[in-house]
Enzyme design. Structure first.
Site, PDB file in Angstrom:
ATOM      1  N   GLU A 100       5.293  -5.211  -6.600  1.00  0.00           N
ATOM      2  CA  GLU A 100       4.576  -6.721  -6.678  1.00  0.00           C
ATOM      3  C   GLU A 100       5.347  -7.613  -5.828  1.00  0.00           C
ATOM      4  OE1 GLU A 100       1.895  -7.715  -7.728  1.00  0.00           O
ATOM      5  OE2 GLU A 100       1.682  -5.535  -8.413  1.00  0.00           O
ATOM      6  N   HIS A 137      -1.886 -10.934  -0.866  1.00  0.00           N
ATOM      7  CA  HIS A 137      -1.090 -10.074  -1.676  1.00  0.00           C
ATOM      8  C   HIS A 137      -1.764  -8.592  -1.795  1.00  0.00           C
ATOM      9  CE1 HIS A 137       1.130  -9.256  -5.336  1.00  0.00           C
ATOM     10  NE2 HIS A 137       0.038  -8.714  -5.579  1.00  0.00           N
ATOM     11  N   GLU A 138      -2.938  -8.484  -1.945  1.00  0.00           N
ATOM     12  CA  GLU A 138      -3.544  -7.064  -1.875  1.00  0.00           C
ATOM     13  C   GLU A 138      -3.571  -6.354  -0.456  1.00  0.00           C
ATOM     14  OE1 GLU A 138      -4.619  -5.871  -4.763  1.00  0.00           O
ATOM     15  OE2 GLU A 138      -4.253  -7.944  -5.730  1.00  0.00           O
ATOM     16  N   HIS A 191      -0.333  -4.564  -0.688  1.00  0.00           N
ATOM     17  CA  HIS A 191      -0.573  -3.228  -1.331  1.00  0.00           C
ATOM     18  C   HIS A 191      -0.739  -2.282  -0.365  1.00  0.00           C
ATOM     19  CE1 HIS A 191       1.049  -4.470  -5.474  1.00  0.00           C
ATOM     20  NE2 HIS A 191      -0.072  -5.206  -5.804  1.00  0.00           N
TER      21      HIS A 191
HETATM   22 ZN   LIG Z   1      -0.186  -6.840  -6.946  1.00  0.00          ZN
END
Ligand SMILES: [Zn+2]
Length: 284
Positions: free
Chosen positions: A198, A137-138, A141
């Protein structure tokens, strides 16, 4: 007079660079397929990330990466997620760091591939697939360049581009540059991503971790663990810096069913044993 002229000239050049950066820098993202307005180049993001690690460490009284074996393990998982998925298309030199903070349940990424997870979050997990979910997930980003987009909106990008440009060309980065970088780090640490960022990171993280051979249910379990660690109505830091659009778990489950209509292939691992051996026993 000559000195003054030179200074004026340099000032003018920087202003010009700032403008060119703002209006000229449109980049096509090879992973998300998006056309983005960002002021930092990938090289500048990498320089910024590297310069920022010390600032982050200071914010946590230098209590980061204290136990090399755990840090190495987290890096092995993180590198697997990156190098065995399409995340590798943008060659960020990823580094994964462990922050010793037993209270704040959080993970975050700086532009350029510096990723952090707290011991409070790590200690709540119980499988490598869940850790791969956090890191994936990171990484989402980072490759989505969400931090840079945010900095561009804050109009800090131009000054920052100059600051990291100078700092990397002469190897130092003077007081003013350090100040701009510190300002950027503060912005990043208190950054609340938007709902679209997100969801994009969830989607990317899910894709990266499964390409790397991890069971995608790890990411769903992560969301459930975060949800259940709300105490006294106070959501964990991760959920406040990564707002929870409510149906995130539902969205993730939908994606998993779409990707694996015949069920999760048994080759995708959860990695409970290796997580216990490498992390949990060291925490006891
Ligand atoms: Zn996030």
């Amino acid at each position: 007079v000559l000195q003054l002229l030179i200074r004026l000239g340099i000032g003018l050049l920087f202003t010009l660079f700032g403008l060119i950066n703002y209006y000229g820098n449109v980049a096509d993202n090879p992973i998300t397929g998006e056309r983005q307005r960002v002021q930092l180049s990938v090289q500048q993001e990498i320089a910024l990330g590297r310069q920022s690690v010390d600032d982050v460490a200071r914010q946590y009284n230098n209590r980061i990466d204290l136990d090399p074996p755990i840090t190495q393990y987290i890096n092995r998982v993180g590198q697997r997620v990156v190098t065995q998925s399409k995340a590798r298309k943008i060659p960020y030199p990823y580094q994964f760091h462990l922050i010793y903070d037993p209270r704040t349940i959080n993970a975050f990424a700086l532009p350029g591939g510096q990723i952090f997870i707290t011991t409070a979050l790590l200690g709540r997990l119980n499988s490598e697939a869940q850790l791969a979910g956090v890191l994936g997930h990171e990484v989402g980003h980072v490759v989505g360049r969400h931090g840079s987009e945010h900095l561009a909106k804050q109009q800090l990008g131009g000054a920052l581009a100059n600051a990291v440009g100078i700092a990397t060309s002469d190897g130092y980065g003077g007081g003013r540059q350090a100040q701009v970088v510190a300002q950027a780090v503060n912005q990043m640490l208190s950054l609340k991503y938007g709902r679209n960022d997100e969801l994009e990171s969830d989607r990317l993280g899910l894709a990266f971790m499964t390409e790397a051979g991890y069971d995608p249910r790890g990411l769903v379990q992560l969301m459930q663990i975060l949800d259940s660690s709300r105490s006294g109505g106070e959501p964990p830091e991760f959920l406040s810096t990564h707002p929870n659009p409510g149906n995130r778990v539902v969205k993730l489950k939908e994606l998993i069913t779409q990707n694996f209509p015949n069920g999760i292939p048994p080759r995708l691992e959860q990695g409970k044993q290796s997580f216990t051996q490498n992390v949990l026993v060291r925490f006891q």
